[in-house]
Scaffold this active site. Structure first.
Site, PDB file in Angstrom:
ATOM      1  N   HIS A 198      -9.330  -4.167  -0.857  1.00 19.61           N
ATOM      2  CA  HIS A 198      -8.270  -3.347  -0.245  1.00 19.61           C
ATOM      3  C   HIS A 198      -8.679  -1.867  -0.248  1.00 19.61           C
ATOM      4  O   HIS A 198      -8.601  -1.192   0.788  1.00 19.61           O
ATOM      5  CB  HIS A 198      -6.958  -3.561  -1.023  1.00 19.61           C
ATOM      6  CG  HIS A 198      -5.811  -2.719  -0.557  1.00 19.61           C
ATOM      7  ND1 HIS A 198      -4.649  -3.245  -0.042  1.00 19.61           N
ATOM      8  CD2 HIS A 198      -5.637  -1.370  -0.538  1.00 19.61           C
ATOM      9  CE1 HIS A 198      -3.822  -2.259   0.299  1.00 19.61           C
ATOM     10  NE2 HIS A 198      -4.397  -1.102  -0.008  1.00 19.61           N
ATOM     11  N   GLU A 199      -9.124  -1.378  -1.403  1.00 17.73           N
ATOM     12  CA  GLU A 199      -9.476   0.055  -1.513  1.00 17.73           C
ATOM     13  C   GLU A 199     -10.743   0.374  -0.709  1.00 17.73           C
ATOM     14  O   GLU A 199     -10.840   1.422  -0.079  1.00 17.73           O
ATOM     15  CB  GLU A 199      -9.656   0.462  -2.980  1.00 17.73           C
ATOM     16  CG  GLU A 199      -8.435   0.249  -3.866  1.00 17.73           C
ATOM     17  CD  GLU A 199      -7.162   0.921  -3.370  1.00 17.73           C
ATOM     18  OE1 GLU A 199      -7.245   1.873  -2.582  1.00 17.73           O
ATOM     19  OE2 GLU A 199      -6.073   0.459  -3.768  1.00 17.73           O
ATOM     20  N   HIS A 254     -10.133   1.161   2.844  1.00 20.02           N
ATOM     21  CA  HIS A 254      -9.644   2.521   3.125  1.00 20.02           C
ATOM     22  C   HIS A 254     -10.806   3.479   3.413  1.00 20.02           C
ATOM     23  O   HIS A 254     -10.659   4.418   4.191  1.00 20.02           O
ATOM     24  CB  HIS A 254      -8.850   3.066   1.934  1.00 20.02           C
ATOM     25  CG  HIS A 254      -7.420   2.620   1.882  1.00 20.02           C
ATOM     26  ND1 HIS A 254      -6.528   2.852   2.899  1.00 20.02           N
ATOM     27  CD2 HIS A 254      -6.717   1.960   0.916  1.00 20.02           C
ATOM     28  CE1 HIS A 254      -5.334   2.356   2.560  1.00 20.02           C
ATOM     29  NE2 HIS A 254      -5.425   1.801   1.364  1.00 20.02           N
ATOM     30  N   CYS A 260       0.845  -1.192   0.000  1.00 22.28           N
ATOM     31  CA  CYS A 260       0.000   0.000   0.000  1.00 22.28           C
ATOM     32  C   CYS A 260       0.885   1.249   0.000  1.00 22.28           C
ATOM     33  O   CYS A 260       1.889   1.287   0.713  1.00 22.28           O
ATOM     34  CB  CYS A 260      -0.878  -0.012   1.252  1.00 22.28           C
ATOM     35  SG  CYS A 260      -1.983   1.400   1.390  1.00 22.28           S
TER      36      CYS A 260
HETATM   37 ZN   LIG Z   1      -3.909   0.926   0.283  1.00 21.22          ZN
END
Ligand SMILES: [Zn+2]
Length: 178
Positions: A143-144, A147, A101
């Site tokens: 993953h995104e 966030h 990341c």
């Molecule tokens: Zn990330």
């Protein structure tokens, strides 16, 4: 309008906070900011970036996919916007693979993710779409999406033994995948 973005690093409070929904996708200010972020991602050559990573605490991210050493069969998908996403279903099965990341440079870890997910989101044109993703795109999407809810990939790691420093990872893992 900001065109040069700084990537926030882990420890910054915005990376640990739930982002606000985007209420007016077609607003010129939002469109301009989104397009500036897109140029930035293309320049950086990353697979994706979530708005909170550049200090914009709003529910959107950019995703893309291209074949790489870890995922030689990843599809070629040019960058696209995912706005106000919700996951509506996921597989019972998951798999672990390596992630990194931009907000945690120098660290890699084996992260469990659902094999496939069904999601609903809005596009940059303001349309609502429903899609199923598997493989590499399913992983990057999860993953995104994390966030936007204040989570990073390390939060998903099952054991500290699944964490490696980038330099060692490059030597042992990236090489062996080629
Ligand atoms: Zn990330």
């Amino acid at each position: 309008m900001k065109h040069d973005f700084d990537i926030l690093q882990l420890g910054h409070p915005l990376l640990r906070q739930r982002a606000e929904p985007v209420y007016d996708i077609l607003a010129p200010a939002f469109q301009a900011q989104a397009k500036a972020l897109l140029s930035f991602v293309i320049e950086k050559g990353g697979m994706g970036i979530a708005a909170p990573q550049v200090g914009i605490s709003q529910q959107f991210f950019i995703l893309s996919s291209h074949p790489n050493s870890r995922y030689p069969y990843a599809p070629d998908v040019p960058p696209f916007f995912v706005i106000n996403p919700e996951r509506i279903a996921h597989s019972d099965t998951s798999n672990k693979d390596w992630e990194g990341c931009l907000s945690l440079p120098g660290i890699r870890a084996l992260v469990p993710r659902f094999d496939d997910i069904t999601v609903r989101y809005q596009t940059l044109e303001g349309d609502t779409v429903e899609k199923m993703y598997d493989g590499f795109l399913a992983r990057v999407f999860q993953h995104e999406h994390d966030h936007l809810n204040g989570h990073v990939f390390l939060d998903r790691v099952e054991s500290n033994y699944d964490v490696m420093m980038e330099k060692e990872w490059q030597k042992q893992i990236a090489q062996s995948a080629k």
